[in-house]
Scaffold this motif. Structure first.
Motif, PDB file in Angstrom:
ATOM      1  N   GLU A  17       0.822  -1.215   0.000  1.00 43.35           N
ATOM      2  CA  GLU A  17       0.000   0.000   0.000  1.00 43.35           C
ATOM      3  C   GLU A  17       0.858   1.267   0.000  1.00 43.35           C
ATOM      4  O   GLU A  17       0.541   2.258  -0.662  1.00 43.35           O
ATOM      5  CB  GLU A  17      -0.948   0.012   1.219  1.00 43.35           C
ATOM      6  CG  GLU A  17      -2.070  -1.012   1.137  1.00 43.35           C
ATOM      7  CD  GLU A  17      -2.877  -0.870  -0.162  1.00 43.35           C
ATOM      8  OE1 GLU A  17      -3.314   0.248  -0.484  1.00 43.35           O
ATOM      9  OE2 GLU A  17      -3.042  -1.895  -0.864  1.00 43.35           O
ATOM     10  N   LYS A  18       1.960   1.231   0.761  1.00 42.77           N
ATOM     11  CA  LYS A  18       2.891   2.379   0.801  1.00 42.77           C
ATOM     12  C   LYS A  18       3.490   2.627  -0.585  1.00 42.77           C
ATOM     13  O   LYS A  18       3.655   3.762  -1.006  1.00 42.77           O
ATOM     14  CB  LYS A  18       4.035   2.115   1.796  1.00 42.77           C
ATOM     15  CG  LYS A  18       3.596   2.061   3.248  1.00 42.77           C
ATOM     16  CD  LYS A  18       3.467   3.458   3.816  1.00 42.77           C
ATOM     17  CE  LYS A  18       2.760   3.441   5.158  1.00 42.77           C
ATOM     18  NZ  LYS A  18       2.390   4.791   5.611  1.00 42.77           N
ATOM     19  N   ILE A  19       3.836   1.539  -1.273  1.00 45.66           N
ATOM     20  CA  ILE A  19       4.401   1.656  -2.624  1.00 45.66           C
ATOM     21  C   ILE A  19       3.396   2.343  -3.542  1.00 45.66           C
ATOM     22  O   ILE A  19       3.729   3.280  -4.265  1.00 45.66           O
ATOM     23  CB  ILE A  19       4.751   0.259  -3.205  1.00 45.66           C
ATOM     24  CG1 ILE A  19       5.877  -0.386  -2.421  1.00 45.66           C
ATOM     25  CG2 ILE A  19       5.113   0.361  -4.685  1.00 45.66           C
ATOM     26  CD1 ILE A  19       6.162  -1.843  -2.816  1.00 45.66           C
ATOM     27  N   LYS A  20       2.139   1.869  -3.473  1.00 46.91           N
ATOM     28  CA  LYS A  20       1.104   2.414  -4.350  1.00 46.91           C
ATOM     29  C   LYS A  20       0.953   3.915  -4.114  1.00 46.91           C
ATOM     30  O   LYS A  20       0.874   4.700  -5.060  1.00 46.91           O
ATOM     31  CB  LYS A  20      -0.217   1.675  -4.108  1.00 46.91           C
ATOM     32  CG  LYS A  20      -1.095   1.593  -5.309  1.00 46.91           C
ATOM     33  CD  LYS A  20      -2.026   0.391  -5.296  1.00 46.91           C
ATOM     34  CE  LYS A  20      -3.153   0.536  -4.288  1.00 46.91           C
ATOM     35  NZ  LYS A  20      -4.052  -0.653  -4.335  1.00 46.91           N
ATOM     36  N   ALA A  21       0.935   4.324  -2.841  1.00 46.48           N
ATOM     37  CA  ALA A  21       0.713   5.736  -2.522  1.00 46.48           C
ATOM     38  C   ALA A  21       1.873   6.613  -2.984  1.00 46.48           C
ATOM     39  O   ALA A  21       1.670   7.710  -3.496  1.00 46.48           O
ATOM     40  CB  ALA A  21       0.503   5.898  -1.011  1.00 46.48           C
ATOM     41  N   PHE A  22       3.107   6.137  -2.839  1.00 36.37           N
ATOM     42  CA  PHE A  22       4.264   6.992  -3.149  1.00 36.37           C
ATOM     43  C   PHE A  22       4.666   6.883  -4.617  1.00 36.37           C
ATOM     44  O   PHE A  22       4.916   7.889  -5.286  1.00 36.37           O
ATOM     45  CB  PHE A  22       5.444   6.602  -2.246  1.00 36.37           C
ATOM     46  CG  PHE A  22       6.660   7.498  -2.394  1.00 36.37           C
ATOM     47  CD1 PHE A  22       6.602   8.842  -2.055  1.00 36.37           C
ATOM     48  CD2 PHE A  22       7.872   6.998  -2.871  1.00 36.37           C
ATOM     49  CE1 PHE A  22       7.715   9.676  -2.185  1.00 36.37           C
ATOM     50  CE2 PHE A  22       9.000   7.816  -3.005  1.00 36.37           C
ATOM     51  CZ  PHE A  22       8.909   9.159  -2.663  1.00 36.37           C
ATOM     52  N   GLY A  76       2.953   5.319  -7.146  1.00 40.36           N
ATOM     53  CA  GLY A  76       1.873   5.414  -8.125  1.00 40.36           C
ATOM     54  C   GLY A  76       1.389   4.079  -8.652  1.00 40.36           C
ATOM     55  O   GLY A  76       0.280   3.965  -9.156  1.00 40.36           O
ATOM     56  N   SER A  77       2.227   3.057  -8.569  1.00 34.86           N
ATOM     57  CA  SER A  77       1.823   1.718  -9.000  1.00 34.86           C
ATOM     58  C   SER A  77       2.630   0.703  -8.185  1.00 34.86           C
ATOM     59  O   SER A  77       3.639   1.052  -7.580  1.00 34.86           O
ATOM     60  CB  SER A  77       2.108   1.513 -10.489  1.00 34.86           C
ATOM     61  OG  SER A  77       3.498   1.607 -10.722  1.00 34.86           O
ATOM     62  N   ILE A  78       2.157  -0.549  -8.191  1.00 29.91           N
ATOM     63  CA  ILE A  78       2.841  -1.584  -7.415  1.00 29.91           C
ATOM     64  C   ILE A  78       3.957  -2.164  -8.270  1.00 29.91           C
ATOM     65  O   ILE A  78       3.756  -3.111  -9.031  1.00 29.91           O
ATOM     66  CB  ILE A  78       1.859  -2.677  -6.961  1.00 29.91           C
ATOM     67  CG1 ILE A  78       0.724  -2.051  -6.161  1.00 29.91           C
ATOM     68  CG2 ILE A  78       2.583  -3.732  -6.118  1.00 29.91           C
ATOM     69  CD1 ILE A  78      -0.433  -2.993  -5.895  1.00 29.91           C
TER      70      ILE A  78
END
Lengths: 189, 189
Positions: B13-18, B20-22
């Motif tokens: 989830e942290k990756i997605k937020a910072f 933009g994609s996983i």
């Protein structure tokens, strides 16, 4: 004044958490991000170039989807305190910079920005207070066209991956027959 | 498995937020950060070098105090998937890399890492699942000494600031008599 979705004080807290200290340059950078956004056609996607590695990239990473790791943020070190939001297909962009000519009545910002006084003779609170009062009034903008090397070529194929015959690690084969590190260009002795 | 202070799923989830994609590379990067930390003397301060600009820097920025803007994170592009935590005074460091030789039984990671198959024939869930099951078993480490240019010289004075006689913007005077942009080295046409 607000910076991105944050109040001035909230943004200061964000800086501390991400950057480790309250760097005045990130406050300026945050205001510059807002100015760039306000000058882009609404909803347009953009990439960002920072002309300084110091502080500025962290303002962009805090306030936009652009990061160093997703390559939407790039650094082109000229040492000028400036960032550019640009269309990655056409290169059309808006450049924002902290304008030394507009700092006549801002002694604390001048002393910090132009290194007129040693750091220990400067007061963070005074600098931040001046930034807050100056609002968007100490920056200038210009339209620019970004060089093709910074644009996305949708037809360009990304390099394939090879195993370096020397270190046996995976690397981009368009770097040559052995990897840059084994050619002596790596960061190690 | 945990990555930094997060569960595997929280880190996604942290990756997605910072970012933009996983991106699978940041999952690998997060595990590599943990391996590097575990191999440093406890409590030692460190700087970080990423050998790839792709994804890896964002793992470091999510999990350590090191960012591009505070200069504790630097990029030395060799295109190898590797990061190094090092003492910025002595240069002694620990290098961690995703080891292609350890991927024999990891077909989904291999296909992604070595670009063995087109992206559209790969499945993110399969790659993430393999990363989770592989744990720390697909990485290798080595002790390195970082080149002096990456170290902090506490005696070195930082450059003074001058106004460029051509564009009239502030720049680092050790770049020469006019700023790099006015010499044609900037990112604009």
């Amino acid at each position: 004044m607000n910076i991105g979705p944050y109040s001035f004080e909230e943004f200061i807290e964000k800086i501390k958490a991400f950057h480790g200290s309250i760097a005045p340059g990130i406050v300026a950078g945050g205001i510059m991000v807002d100015i760039a956004r306000a000058n882009l056609p609404e909803g347009e996607f953009f990439d960002v170039i920072c002309e300084s590695q110091h502080c500025l990239p962290d303002a962009v990473q805090l306030l936009t989807p652009c990061t160093i790791g997703n390559r939407w943020l790039k650094i082109a070190e000229t040492s000028r305190y400036s960032l550019t939001f640009y269309n990655k297909y056409t290169g059309a962009g808006i450049r924002v910079y902290l304008d030394a000519a507009k700092l006549t009545d801002r002694p604390a910002i001048r002393a910090w920005f132009l290194k007129e006084r040693p750091k220990k003779e400067q007061t963070l609170e005074l600098i931040l207070d001046e930034f807050k009062r100056a609002g968007t009034g100490i920056y200038s903008t210009e339209k620019v066209t970004v060089k093709p090397s910074y644009l996305t070529d949708s037809k360009k194929k990304r390099s394939s991956i090879a195993l370096c015959p020397s270190c046996e690690e995976a690397y981009r084969s368009d770097f040559g027959k052995i990897c840059p590190a084994c050619r002596g260009e790596g960061p190690y002795l």
